[in-house]
Scaffold this motif. Structure first.
Motif, PDB file in Angstrom:
ATOM      1  N   SER A   2     -20.242  57.622  39.129  1.00 50.67           N
ATOM      2  CA  SER A   2     -19.050  56.802  39.339  1.00 50.67           C
ATOM      3  C   SER A   2     -19.368  55.311  39.414  1.00 50.67           C
ATOM      4  N   ARG A   3     -20.459  54.974  40.077  1.00 46.12           N
ATOM      5  CA  ARG A   3     -20.781  53.553  40.224  1.00 46.12           C
ATOM      6  C   ARG A   3     -20.998  52.897  38.861  1.00 46.12           C
ATOM      7  N   GLU A   4     -21.728  53.571  37.972  1.00 45.54           N
ATOM      8  CA  GLU A   4     -21.991  53.031  36.632  1.00 45.54           C
ATOM      9  C   GLU A   4     -20.682  52.916  35.853  1.00 45.54           C
ATOM     10  N   ILE A   5     -19.827  53.930  36.017  1.00 41.20           N
ATOM     11  CA  ILE A   5     -18.529  53.894  35.327  1.00 41.20           C
ATOM     12  C   ILE A   5     -17.737  52.669  35.786  1.00 41.20           C
ATOM     13  N   ARG A   6     -17.691  52.481  37.106  1.00 44.14           N
ATOM     14  CA  ARG A   6     -16.866  51.403  37.635  1.00 44.14           C
ATOM     15  C   ARG A   6     -17.455  50.024  37.338  1.00 44.14           C
ATOM     16  N   GLN A   7     -18.755  49.982  37.091  1.00 43.31           N
ATOM     17  CA  GLN A   7     -19.368  48.722  36.686  1.00 43.31           C
ATOM     18  C   GLN A   7     -18.810  48.272  35.334  1.00 43.31           C
ATOM     19  N   ARG A   8     -18.491  49.229  34.482  1.00 45.87           N
ATOM     20  CA  ARG A   8     -18.043  48.907  33.120  1.00 45.87           C
ATOM     21  C   ARG A   8     -16.542  49.079  32.933  1.00 45.87           C
ATOM     22  N   THR A   9     -15.824  49.310  34.014  1.00 46.14           N
ATOM     23  CA  THR A   9     -14.385  49.551  33.926  1.00 46.14           C
ATOM     24  C   THR A   9     -13.622  48.514  34.742  1.00 46.14           C
ATOM     25  N   GLY A  10     -12.530  48.049  34.186  1.00 44.67           N
ATOM     26  CA  GLY A  10     -11.648  47.168  34.940  1.00 44.67           C
ATOM     27  C   GLY A  10     -10.424  47.969  35.346  1.00 44.67           C
ATOM     28  N   VAL A  11     -10.059  47.866  36.619  1.00 45.19           N
ATOM     29  CA  VAL A  11      -8.992  48.723  37.129  1.00 45.19           C
ATOM     30  C   VAL A  11      -7.864  47.889  37.713  1.00 45.19           C
ATOM     31  N   LEU A  26      -9.772  42.169  34.615  1.00 43.98           N
ATOM     32  CA  LEU A  26     -10.384  41.615  33.400  1.00 43.98           C
ATOM     33  C   LEU A  26     -11.801  41.100  33.619  1.00 43.98           C
ATOM     34  N   VAL A  27     -12.196  40.992  34.886  1.00 43.16           N
ATOM     35  CA  VAL A  27     -13.521  40.426  35.201  1.00 43.16           C
ATOM     36  C   VAL A  27     -14.640  41.218  34.523  1.00 43.16           C
ATOM     37  N   GLY A  28     -15.549  40.499  33.902  1.00 34.60           N
ATOM     38  CA  GLY A  28     -16.762  41.116  33.364  1.00 34.60           C
ATOM     39  C   GLY A  28     -16.582  41.815  32.024  1.00 34.60           C
ATOM     40  N   GLU A  29     -15.526  41.445  31.281  1.00 34.58           N
ATOM     41  CA  GLU A  29     -15.276  42.051  29.971  1.00 34.58           C
ATOM     42  C   GLU A  29     -15.550  43.552  29.965  1.00 34.58           C
ATOM     43  N   PRO A  30     -14.736  44.313  30.703  1.00 37.27           N
ATOM     44  CA  PRO A  30     -15.019  45.746  30.807  1.00 37.27           C
ATOM     45  C   PRO A  30     -14.837  46.486  29.485  1.00 37.27           C
ATOM     46  N   ASP A  31     -15.593  47.577  29.335  1.00 36.82           N
ATOM     47  CA  ASP A  31     -15.464  48.406  28.134  1.00 36.82           C
ATOM     48  C   ASP A  31     -14.204  49.245  28.190  1.00 36.82           C
ATOM     49  N   LEU A  32     -13.753  49.490  29.417  1.00 31.93           N
ATOM     50  CA  LEU A  32     -12.557  50.313  29.600  1.00 31.93           C
ATOM     51  C   LEU A  32     -11.655  49.645  30.627  1.00 31.93           C
ATOM     52  N   PRO A  61     -17.896  48.422  41.490  1.00 30.19           N
ATOM     53  CA  PRO A  61     -19.078  49.291  41.573  1.00 30.19           C
ATOM     54  C   PRO A  61     -19.687  49.363  42.975  1.00 30.19           C
ATOM     55  N   HIS A  62     -18.878  49.731  43.954  1.00 35.53           N
ATOM     56  CA  HIS A  62     -19.385  49.954  45.312  1.00 35.53           C
ATOM     57  C   HIS A  62     -19.227  51.425  45.644  1.00 35.53           C
ATOM     58  N   SER A  63     -20.248  51.987  46.285  1.00 40.60           N
ATOM     59  CA  SER A  63     -20.109  53.369  46.731  1.00 40.60           C
ATOM     60  C   SER A  63     -19.355  53.366  48.052  1.00 40.60           C
ATOM     61  N   SER A 114     -13.365  69.141  35.031  1.00 40.25           N
ATOM     62  CA  SER A 114     -14.210  67.950  35.115  1.00 40.25           C
ATOM     63  C   SER A 114     -13.610  66.799  34.321  1.00 40.25           C
ATOM     64  N   ALA A 115     -14.147  65.626  34.568  1.00 41.34           N
ATOM     65  CA  ALA A 115     -13.724  64.442  33.840  1.00 41.34           C
ATOM     66  C   ALA A 115     -14.949  63.595  33.551  1.00 41.34           C
ATOM     67  N   SER A 116     -14.993  63.015  32.382  1.00 40.27           N
ATOM     68  CA  SER A 116     -16.067  62.063  32.125  1.00 40.27           C
ATOM     69  C   SER A 116     -15.476  60.793  31.534  1.00 40.27           C
ATOM     70  N   VAL A 117     -16.102  59.691  31.908  1.00 38.95           N
ATOM     71  CA  VAL A 117     -15.625  58.378  31.501  1.00 38.95           C
ATOM     72  C   VAL A 117     -16.797  57.627  30.872  1.00 38.95           C
ATOM     73  N   LEU A 118     -16.578  57.072  29.700  1.00 38.65           N
ATOM     74  CA  LEU A 118     -17.622  56.353  28.967  1.00 38.65           C
ATOM     75  C   LEU A 118     -18.883  57.207  28.833  1.00 38.65           C
ATOM     76  N   GLY A 119     -18.647  58.503  28.677  1.00 36.89           N
ATOM     77  CA  GLY A 119     -19.760  59.419  28.482  1.00 36.89           C
ATOM     78  C   GLY A 119     -20.505  59.797  29.741  1.00 36.89           C
TER      79      GLY A 119
END
Lengths: 319, 310
Positions: B71-80, B144-150, A115-117, B59-64
């Motif tokens: 994007s920042r909120e999405i990536r907070q809840r996503t493990g990549v 896997l860090v932070g038990e992501p929703d996605l 979560p980094h911009s 367009s694309a939406s992730v986790l609504g």
């Protein structure tokens, strides 16, 4: 200097160019990681050793050449000449791969999956790399201080620290230029070319500008400012100097700005370093933009402007 | 609410069209296999989901949330787990994980994470000396860090040996049971068939099929192949088998011992009964399901096989 931004991959074609936000915690996390990474490089340790050796050698040389009149000020005057030339090289060397290198290796995706911009990443990189440069300066300066304290007749701690601080600000300015250019390029090859462009611009082009302007004045293309001054034998001499704006161009160079600002914070007079103007040439006083305090603004300009451009652009490109 | 919604997404790089009006959804809580040959546009799709590249249109939406604006909120809840990425050579596995934990403001234990992916031994070794497989394990741990929703895993099996790939699939299953949605890209069918609830097949920037693994099997000609060894065979019996409604084809493969190969879409016992009704003794039989690889092949290569995109 040319920069490649990858033609045709601008995201602006969607009419949708979101500006990312800045989160200080993210900036800190990125800076910390970047520092951890860079501080383990041979470049960092090489630099620290280099600074220490340089400072110790210069102190030794000065105390040998001029044992009776070796002061903190004379030391700073000499070292700042050297720093003026080598800090840009070191900053460009430390910073050129900051973003372009991560883009080439793909690891930028690790940073940006978190979560980094993009702004966080850019700022974090700048701070992390500057911290590495500052630490190596600090190590070099502080160890060398021991040598200087014993060598000089009268040690001025505030002047020494002010000198160190201004050198760090100077390093930050060049690091801002390096990291910003690095973010505008897609490959390290392009980034390297951009760094070389900067080097040529400030080491060669800028240094020739004043000479060139003087030549233009002699040939009458630029109207000079005539003033009278008292010569060595007491007679009045009429001479011509460059107009204010032409002198200002010379002041813009970050290296000149750096030396001029040192005089602000230490008791060092501008007779020794930086730009010097004869008082007689400015009977109405020096215009504000040629004064030393304005050089500090110029230095801050070199930190802020490349960064602002990079923050704007980096948000809008495809990674 | 779907975990991922991609709507009429088009992405061009200069003259090259990477994605063309791509639309699909990944439901919340499912394991979605994103399948396609190299260059089909899988990575571009993932890059749009993570805002690495911006869509030309669509367009694309992730986790609504909007993939670009939030994007920042999405990536907070996503493990990549990104593809084709080098780690930081000078940092150890622990430092990599600490950076991710720090970045996500999570509380995970680096050692526990590395134990899950089987990399505990290398925790304090610099990543510069890792093999490809070790690097991939570390990147999975970072995802896997932070038990992501996605979880977005781009070619997660790259560099893993068969055992490693199996362990990776096991982790995907565990994460899915925990409640995470998994979006899993691959160019190898067998990587996805055992773990995925649904599979989408991408070809030249377009989705050519989205279905469950079973559904995909059924959608392609082939079905199940039944191989029956009998004591004797005659044309009459063969005709009887061919006339069964579920049978598309029946041929005699060999005569010593007599073997009949039947392609059947439905009941296999009906075939066996038809033979026995004709007094033919069945000595042995085996069934072969149409391999998903065949299915994948049929969707992604130019064959005459008719494809019904859904």
């Amino acid at each position: 200097m040319s920069t490649e931004t990858g033609a045709g991959t601008d995201a602006t074609d969607a009419g949708n160019s979101p500006a990312s936000s800045i989160d200080t915690e993210s900036v800190r996390a990125v800076a910390k990681k970047d520092f951890q990474d860079a501080v383990r490089s041979w470049l960092f340790w090489g630099l620290s050793a280099f600074f220490f050796t340089l400072m110790a050698a210069l102190a030794g040389f000065l105390s040998w050449a001029n044992p009776d009149n070796f002061t903190t000020i004379s030391f700073i005057a000499l070292v700042s000449q050297v720093c003026k030339l080598i800090i840009p090289l070191i900053a460009l060397l430390l910073g050129w791969k900051a973003i372009a290198g991560e883009r080439e290796a793909g690891s930028i995706k690790i940073l940006l999956s978190l979560p980094h911009s993009r702004k966080d990443v850019l700022l974090g990189k700048l701070l992390g790399r500057t911290a590495v440069l500052s630490l190596s300066l600090l190590i070099g300066f502080l160890i060398a201080m021991v040598a200087v304290v014993f060598a000089v007749s009268e040690f001025s701690f505030p002047a020494y620290i002010a000198f160190l601080a201004m050198t760090i600000v100077y390093g930050l300015a060049y690091m801002s230029i390096a990291v910003s250019l690095s973010s505008l390029t897609r490959s390290t090859t392009m980034a390297g070319a951009a760094m070389f462009g900067i080097f040529v611009l400030f080491y060669i082009v800028w240094n020739s500008i004043r000479t060139a302007l003087g030549l233009l004045m002699q040939r009458g293309y630029i109207e000079g400012v005539t003033y009278t001054t008292t010569g060595l034998t007491g007679q009045q001499i009429e001479t011509t100097r460059l107009p204010d704006w032409a002198l200002f161009i010379d002041m813009i160079d970050p290296g000149n700005a750096y030396q001029n600002t040192i005089t602000l914070f230490s008791a060092l007079s501008s007779d020794r370093i930086g730009t010097r103007f004869p008082t007689a040439a400015f009977p109405d006083g020096l215009p504000f933009f040629l004064q030393d305090w304005f050089s500090l603004l110029i230095l801050l300009f070199w930190i802020a402007v490349p960064l602002a451009v990079a923050l704007y652009r980096f948000d809008r490109v495809d990674i | 609410m779907p975990a991922i919604t991609v709507d009429e997404l088009t992405k061009r790089f200069g003259q090259t069209v990477a994605l063309e009006a791509l639309s699909f959804q990944v439901e919340d809580g499912e394991v979605f296999g994103f399948l396609g040959p190299n260059g089909a546009g899988k990575s571009t799709t993932i890059n749009v989901l993570l805002d690495f590249v911006r869509p030309t249109s669509g367009s694309a939406s992730v986790l609504g949330m909007d993939a670009q604006r939030q994007s920042r909120e999405i990536r907070q809840r996503t493990g990549v787990l990104p593809e084709g990425v080098e780690l930081y050579d000078r940092l150890t596995a622990r430092q990599h994980l600490e950076f991710v934990i720090d970045s996500k403001d999570a509380t995970d234990d680096p050692e526990a994470l590395l134990e899950r992916v089987g990399l505990t031994d290398a925790i304090d070794r610099k990543a510069g000396g890792y093999s490809k497989g070790m690097a991939q394990r570390l990147m999975l741990a970072m995802a896997l860090v932070g038990e992501p929703d996605l979880l977005i895993l781009d070619e997660p099996s790259t560099g893993l040996d068969p055992n490693g790939a199996r362990e990776m699939r096991e982790i995907v299953r565990e994460e899915n049971e925990r409640g995470a949605t998994v979006f899993f890209s691959s160019h190898i069918m067998e990587q996805v068939e055992t773990v995925c609830d649904r599979v989408g097949i991408l070809r030249d920037g377009q989705m050519v099929a989205v279905d469950s693994v079973e559904g995909l099997r059924d959608s392609v000609d082939g079905g199940t192949t039944l191989r029956v060894t009998v004591d004797r065979i005659d044309d009459d019996a063969l005709q009887a088998v061919r006339s069964l409604p579920d049978v598309t084809d029946a041929t005699v493969e060999s005569h010593a011992p007599p073997t009949v190969v039947v392609t059947v879409d439905g009941s296999k016992t009906a075939v066996l009964s038809a033979l026995e009704d004709r007094g033919i003794e069945i000595q042995d039989f085996e069934t072969t399901e149409a391999s998903l690889d065949d299915v994948f092949q049929s969707y992604t290569t130019d064959t005459e096989t008719e494809v019904h995109a859904q």
